[in-house]
Design an enzyme around this catalytic site. Structure first.
Site, PDB file in Angstrom:
ATOM      1  N   ARG A  58       0.766  -1.143   0.007  1.00  0.00           N
ATOM      2  CA  ARG A  58       0.030   0.028   0.181  1.00  0.00           C
ATOM      3  C   ARG A  58       0.801   1.342   0.149  1.00  0.00           C
ATOM      4  O   ARG A  58       0.514   2.242  -0.456  1.00  0.00           O
ATOM      5  CB  ARG A  58      -0.926  -0.104   1.364  1.00  0.00           C
ATOM      6  CG  ARG A  58      -1.891  -1.101   1.095  1.00  0.00           C
ATOM      7  CD  ARG A  58      -2.882  -0.983   2.200  1.00  0.00           C
ATOM      8  NE  ARG A  58      -3.838  -1.886   2.191  1.00  0.00           N
ATOM      9  CZ  ARG A  58      -5.060  -2.034   3.131  1.00  0.00           C
ATOM     10  NH1 ARG A  58      -5.008  -1.054   3.914  1.00  0.00           N
ATOM     11  NH2 ARG A  58      -6.026  -2.767   2.763  1.00  0.00           N
ATOM     12  N   ASP A 166     -15.498   9.414   8.950  1.00  0.00           N
ATOM     13  CA  ASP A 166     -14.729   8.343   8.812  1.00  0.00           C
ATOM     14  C   ASP A 166     -13.282   9.376   9.100  1.00  0.00           C
ATOM     15  O   ASP A 166     -13.256  10.417   8.739  1.00  0.00           O
ATOM     16  CB  ASP A 166     -14.556   7.768   7.458  1.00  0.00           C
ATOM     17  CG  ASP A 166     -13.904   6.465   7.307  1.00  0.00           C
ATOM     18  OD1 ASP A 166     -14.610   5.299   7.229  1.00  0.00           O
ATOM     19  OD2 ASP A 166     -12.815   6.633   7.270  1.00  0.00           O
TER      20      ASP A 166
HETATM   21  C1  SAM Z   1     -14.024  -1.803   6.826  1.00  0.00           C
HETATM   22  S1  SAM Z   1     -14.512  -0.291   6.800  1.00  0.00           S
HETATM   23  C2  SAM Z   1     -16.188  -0.466   7.356  1.00  0.00           C
HETATM   24  C3  SAM Z   1     -17.208   0.244   6.602  1.00  0.00           C
HETATM   25  C4  SAM Z   1     -18.794   0.142   6.966  1.00  0.00           C
HETATM   26  N1  SAM Z   1     -18.917   0.574   8.573  1.00  0.00           N
HETATM   27  C5  SAM Z   1     -19.348  -1.008   6.959  1.00  0.00           C
HETATM   28  O1  SAM Z   1     -19.165  -2.046   7.962  1.00  0.00           O
HETATM   29  O2  SAM Z   1     -19.418  -1.599   5.667  1.00  0.00           O
HETATM   30  C6  SAM Z   1     -13.555   0.407   8.093  1.00  0.00           C
HETATM   31  C7  SAM Z   1     -13.384   2.034   8.101  1.00  0.00           C
HETATM   32  O3  SAM Z   1     -13.160   2.484   9.102  1.00  0.00           O
HETATM   33  C8  SAM Z   1     -12.350   3.557   9.194  1.00  0.00           C
HETATM   34  N2  SAM Z   1     -11.517   3.849  10.248  1.00  0.00           N
HETATM   35  C9  SAM Z   1     -10.183   3.092  10.764  1.00  0.00           C
HETATM   36  N3  SAM Z   1      -9.676   3.599  11.642  1.00  0.00           N
HETATM   37  C10 SAM Z   1     -10.664   4.722  11.978  1.00  0.00           C
HETATM   38  C11 SAM Z   1     -10.513   5.640  13.005  1.00  0.00           C
HETATM   39  N4  SAM Z   1      -9.441   5.696  13.971  1.00  0.00           N
HETATM   40  N5  SAM Z   1     -11.479   6.622  13.179  1.00  0.00           N
HETATM   41  C12 SAM Z   1     -12.569   6.600  11.993  1.00  0.00           C
HETATM   42  N6  SAM Z   1     -12.668   5.674  11.387  1.00  0.00           N
HETATM   43  C13 SAM Z   1     -11.571   4.763  11.180  1.00  0.00           C
HETATM   44  C14 SAM Z   1     -11.822   3.270   7.727  1.00  0.00           C
HETATM   45  O4  SAM Z   1     -11.147   4.350   7.001  1.00  0.00           O
HETATM   46  C15 SAM Z   1     -12.465   2.678   6.977  1.00  0.00           C
HETATM   47  O5  SAM Z   1     -13.414   3.331   5.948  1.00  0.00           O
END
Ligand code: SAM
Length: 296
Positions: A58, A166
């Site tokens: 990445r 996010d």
């Molecule tokens: C796998 S996706 C899940 C998306 C959605 N909630 C779902 O279940 O389909 C995880 C998301 O968490 C976000 N994320 C990771 N660490 C985070 C943080 N510390 N604060 C806010 N968002 C975060 C990532 O950028 C990503 O878009």
């Protein structure tokens, strides 16, 4: 970032000086450690050594933008050349995993329609605030908007708004536009597609757009779940925090969930991902369905 401020740049330069083990394409052990610690401190995301190859893959996307040839040079730029301040957002953008779908884990949306929303209305709430707290490219908050809109149109209320946040700026940019591939929209049934999804002007592009009326119900903002308090205004009636806790360790999960519960009204609902558990945490909630909790 903060953890490294106490070291002089000369000391850091010495530590990341190329050696037999740092030459070549992969991250040196020291640079991997620096990155993993930075990512954990900034985002809460665990970066065990088993993810080294994934991380390297990445990060390679950033080399061209920064103008360096290799991963260890990139770390040198970050930690010795003062690049971390400007690069932090992009570094975090590439390390986050953003997999998502419309109507992912559909039992949650059935629960909302059949249990949570009737209950919240019966509790006397005239206006519902719903928060998708790790919203990725927007499939989750737009699904919530469809479910809320269905309910409101069938029952004549209540009023509602959706906040979608996010950490990643890349996903928020996509989410705000509300344009998705036709393949991505497939989990949305035909009836809802007719109501909430606009046909493409140019079908050859294979893209559709969420209807402006639905987009107007969803506000997007950047929010780091690591923040010590969440500036989201009034308490929420519904919070979705799905498929993000898995990237955090237990200690971080409990802190995040505690802060989320602080932002939930008594009687409000918290949804976590189907593979996530809150067992063992001291939280003011009771379980009401599989991975669904109600604030006491
Ligand atoms: C796998 S996706 C899940 C998306 C959605 N909630 C779902 O279940 O389909 C995880 C998301 O968490 C976000 N994320 C990771 N660490 C985070 C943080 N510390 N604060 C806010 N968002 C975060 C990532 O950028 C990503 O878009």
């Amino acid at each position: 970032m903060r953890a490294f401020a106490s070291k002089t740049s000369a000391a850091l330069a010495e530590e990341s000086r190329p050696s037999a083990s740092t030459l070549g394409d992969g991250l040196s052990p020291r640079n991997f450690e620096l990155l993993a610690r930075y990512i954990y401190d900034y985002s809460g995301i665990k970066m065990p050594i088993t993810k080294k190859t994934m991380l390297e893959g990445r990060l390679r996307r950033r080399l061209r933008f920064v103008g360096v040839d290799g991963l260890n040079q990139y770390c040198d730029f970050l930690f010795n050349g003062g690049g971390i301040e400007s690069e932090a957002i992009h570094l975090i953008d590439v390390v986050t995993t953003n997999k998502t779908d419309f109507f992912r884990e559909p039992a949650h949306f059935d629960h909302m329609t059949n249990k949570a929303l009737p209950d919240l209305v019966a509790q006397g709430h005239r206006r519902l605030r719903v928060w998708s707290s790790a919203c990725s490219i927007g499939a989750e908050p737009y699904t919530l908007a469809m479910v809320m809109e269905d309910y409101v149109q069938a029952k004549g209320g209540p009023d509602y708004s959706i906040l979608a946040t996010d950490l990643s700026t890349d996903v928020l940019r996509v989410a705000k536009r509300g344009i998705f591939s036709a393949a991505m929209i497939e989990p949305v049934d035909q009836e809802r597609r007719k109501r909430y999804v606009m046909e493409p002007r140019d079908p050859a592009r294979g893209e559709v757009r969420i209807h402006p009326k639905l987009r107007a119900k969803v506000g997007f903002a950047r929010l780091n779940l690591m923040d010590t308090s969440y500036g989201v205004g009034d308490a929420m009636q519904v919070i979705f925090c799905r498929n993000v806790l898995i990237y955090f360790d237990k200690k971080t999960q409990e802190k995040v969930l505690t802060r989320l519960c602080d932002k939930l009204v008594p009687g409000g609902y918290l949804y976590v991902g189907h593979s996530e558990t809150i067992t063992g945490f001291a939280l003011p909630v009771r379980q009401v369905a599989n991975t669904v909790f109600q604030r006491v």
